[in-house]
Scaffold this active site. Structure first.
Site, PDB file in Angstrom:
ATOM      1  N   GLY A   1       0.724  -1.264  -0.072  1.00  0.00           N
ATOM      2  CA  GLY A   1       0.042  -0.067  -0.085  1.00  0.00           C
ATOM      3  C   GLY A   1       0.784   1.301  -0.023  1.00  0.00           C
ATOM      4  O   GLY A   1       0.328   2.373  -0.080  1.00  0.00           O
TER       5      GLY A   1
ATOM      6  N   ASP B   1      -4.971  -0.819 -17.351  1.00  0.00           N
ATOM      7  CA  ASP B   1      -5.268  -0.274 -15.962  1.00  0.00           C
ATOM      8  C   ASP B   1      -4.370   1.015 -16.069  1.00  0.00           C
ATOM      9  O   ASP B   1      -4.869   1.944 -14.936  1.00  0.00           O
ATOM     10  CB  ASP B   1      -4.957  -0.916 -14.864  1.00  0.00           C
ATOM     11  CG  ASP B   1      -3.507  -1.769 -14.951  1.00  0.00           C
ATOM     12  OD1 ASP B   1      -3.170  -2.309 -16.135  1.00  0.00           O
ATOM     13  OD2 ASP B   1      -2.785  -1.409 -14.161  1.00  0.00           O
TER      14      ASP B   1
HETATM   15  P1  AMP Z   1       1.230  -0.121 -11.439  1.00  0.00           P
HETATM   16  O1  AMP Z   1       1.983  -1.197 -12.278  1.00  0.00           O
HETATM   17  O2  AMP Z   1       2.029   0.654 -10.390  1.00  0.00           O
HETATM   18  O3  AMP Z   1       0.252   0.879 -12.115  1.00  0.00           O
HETATM   19  O4  AMP Z   1       0.149  -0.939 -10.447  1.00  0.00           O
HETATM   20  C1  AMP Z   1      -0.537  -2.068 -10.824  1.00  0.00           C
HETATM   21  C2  AMP Z   1      -1.362  -2.538  -9.762  1.00  0.00           C
HETATM   22  O5  AMP Z   1      -0.841  -2.807  -8.720  1.00  0.00           O
HETATM   23  C3  AMP Z   1      -2.382  -1.491  -9.147  1.00  0.00           C
HETATM   24  O6  AMP Z   1      -3.778  -1.814  -8.793  1.00  0.00           O
HETATM   25  C4  AMP Z   1      -1.923  -0.792  -8.202  1.00  0.00           C
HETATM   26  O7  AMP Z   1      -2.689  -0.147  -7.396  1.00  0.00           O
HETATM   27  C5  AMP Z   1      -1.149  -1.965  -7.664  1.00  0.00           C
HETATM   28  N1  AMP Z   1       0.056  -1.588  -6.702  1.00  0.00           N
HETATM   29  C6  AMP Z   1       1.320  -1.321  -7.065  1.00  0.00           C
HETATM   30  N2  AMP Z   1       2.259  -1.024  -6.183  1.00  0.00           N
HETATM   31  C7  AMP Z   1       1.574  -1.380  -5.076  1.00  0.00           C
HETATM   32  C8  AMP Z   1       1.755  -1.513  -3.568  1.00  0.00           C
HETATM   33  N3  AMP Z   1       3.110  -1.003  -3.276  1.00  0.00           N
HETATM   34  N4  AMP Z   1       0.910  -1.857  -2.710  1.00  0.00           N
HETATM   35  C9  AMP Z   1      -0.265  -2.076  -3.208  1.00  0.00           C
HETATM   36  N5  AMP Z   1      -0.582  -2.158  -4.427  1.00  0.00           N
HETATM   37  C10 AMP Z   1       0.208  -1.662  -5.396  1.00  0.00           C
HETATM   38 MG    MG Z   2      -1.344   1.667 -12.372  1.00  0.00          MG
END
Ligand code: AMP
Ligand code: MG
Length: 505
Positions: A137, A263
């Protein structure tokens, strides 16, 4: 291309900001989860951006008050905040992931300004949510600095993007490849909805949930479509157009996003979710900025094609909303998708013509550009520096243009290109000064090169935040000569060429 600066008369105190959360009010808990941010220990303000404050008509002096950090750094809630984590799915590296959602971002609500614009305030790094999966998170200072600086730099370049209001740091340890410090970013956008927000309900076969989401989106963010007969198809067409133009702008400026999963694709056509992004230094069309992208799915020159792939995922998800039998709906979606490439190509050709200083359209402009890019690739010419320098091209018959010529290994090849370019410029009938001034409005001098971001991060990790503010100020005027900051327009030093940017953030 230059950003138009708003100047609002009204400036509010923190307590006067009228929050609402139209997304949470209008939709139900199938679309989000309600929860509060989890504060970080030892939270303190790292950076504040008065330009973003202006958008919500917040008096910049308010950033000095302890309540500011409290409410925008996750320690407490503004009395009118209605925090939620948004739910979405998405295709990641080509594979469908049925549930993603805000795993570390929390939408605090939205502020409506006196112009009627809505600005969602979203706190990124705000702790575990029901959609965190295996994540913690959190966001680290490093990635937060990168997003803060890059989103504001993109805005100044005239490229649609989410914005950044402020950034807070902390003493809390967060585990990535190494131990880092946790941080939060207060991000702003009219809406943070993504292609994946729609895919979720399509793949769950919950078609009845698509319509309320699309209606919300249209009423709040595409009101001009309300008059259209087939409004959902019109929505798809508009998202397609915006995405084509967005990616054209990325290609013109040399920006690689790095993780173009559905996403991370904004339904408003904004640059969204800054992760392992990178600007081209040397012109290398196959540039892969994401260290984890082994196959080069999201390489720089793949972005236009990936944009189309992502739009076809969105079109698929919206099919149940289009009029007619399934085959007819699919035909309509395909017709919209067929508009993407011509729109992108047209926009790109126009933008690149401006970078070359050409105001009129001539048949061979495409070849002229293609041949230049080929030479630049062969000689690994710095993309930004070359185009900026091209404004000083001397078209007179005996000019040697040494400063430009010296960028190339094959100088004769450049000479022959230069003579074609000189002839082409001659057809324009524009004075050299006028052309240079126009070109300087399209060829930025200052971009957020990786090594510049890294220098600001290294200092920030040592507790000195001054470089963030300095870089931010320089990048706000990317097209202006700033003689006192000439060093920030330099190509990367050797250590800065090989920086590897991982996905972990
Ligand atoms: P991203 O690749 O950063 O766009 O993230 C892809 C997914 O992973 C999204 O649903 C984010 O909210 C989740 N996510 C990325 N980093 C974290 C983290 N440190 N804790 C929880 N969820 C994460
Ligand atoms: Mg993302």
């Amino acid at each position: 291309m230059r950003p138009w600066r708003h100047h609002y008369g009204r400036m509010n105190k923190l307590e006067q900001l009228t929050f609402s959360n139209s997304f949470a009010r209008r939709l139900d808990e199938h679309y989000f989860a309600r929860l509060d941010p989890t504060p970080l220990a030892g939270s303190h303000l790292v950076a504040f951006n008065p330009q973003a404050a202006e958008l919500i008509e917040l008096d910049p002096d308010e950033a000095q008050r302890p309540e500011f950090l409290c409410w925008f750094g996750g320690e407490a809630l503004h009395p009118e905040a209605e925090p939620v984590a948004m739910l979405y799915a998405g295709h990641q590296f080509g594979h469908y992931v049925p549930q993603l959602g805000d795993g570390r971002a929390i939408l605090l609500g939205e502020v409506r300004n006196s112009r009627g614009e809505r600005w969602e305030l979203q706190l990124k790094g705000a702790g575990i949510t029901p959609f965190s999966r295996r994540g913690d998170g959190r966001a680290v200072l490093r990635s937060t600095v990168r997003e803060y600086l890059c989103s504001e730099a993109m805005h100044a370049l005239g490229i649609p993007t989410t914005r950044a209001l402020c950034m807070s740091g902390s003493e809390e340890e967060v585990y990535r490849e190494r131990i880092e410090k946790g941080a939060m970013l207060l991000r702003m956008a009219p809406s943070h909805l993504r292609f994946g927000s729609f895919e979720l309900f399509y793949y769950r076969n919950q078609f009845e949930r698509l319509k309320p989401l699309a209606d919300y989106l249209i009423e709040h963010h595409y009101p001009e479509l309300l008059e259209q007969e087939e409004r959902y198809l019109a929505l798809f067409r508009e998202v397609t157009r915006r995405t084509a133009e967005l990616i054209s702008q990325w290609q013109q400026v040399g920006f690689a996003h790095g993780v173009m999963n559905t996403d991370n694709m904004s339904i408003l056509g904004l640059t969204l979710d800054y992760g392992p992004f990178g600007f081209l230094d040397d012109y290398d069309p196959g540039f892969i900025c994401n260290h984890s992208d082994h196959g080069g799915r999201y390489a720089f020159d793949a972005q236009p094609q990936i944009g189309l792939w992502n739009l076809s995922c969105l079109g698929q998800a919206l099919l149940p909303l289009f009029d007619g039998e399934p085959e007819e709906a699919a035909e309509k979606a395909n017709a919209v998708l067929s508009e993407y490439k011509p729109a992108l190509d047209r926009h790109y050709a126009e933008g690149m013509r401006a970078k070359l200083g050409l105001q009129q359209v001539a048949e061979n402009d495409v070849m002229l550009l293609r041949d230049l890019l080929k030479l630049m690739q062969q000689s690994a010419v710095d993309y930004t520096r070359f185009f900026r320098a091209l404004g000083g091209f001397d078209e007179s018959p005996n000019a040697t243009n040494d400063q430009l010529r010296d960028h190339f290994i094959d100088r004769e090849a450049f000479d022959s290109w230069a003579s074609r370019y000189a002839i082409r410029l001659g057809q324009e009938g524009v004075s050299a000064e006028e052309r240079k001034a126009a070109m300087n409005r399209h060829n930025p001098k200052y971009i957020l090169r990786n090594y510049l971001a890294q220098q600001a991060i290294d200092r920030a990790e040592a507790g000195d935040y001054s470089e963030i503010g300095k870089l931010h100020t320089i990048l706000q005027r990317p097209f202006d000569e700033q003689p006192e900051h000439e060093a920030y327009a330099e190509p990367p030093p050797d250590w800065g060429k090989t920086l590897e940017i991982s996905c972990s953030s």
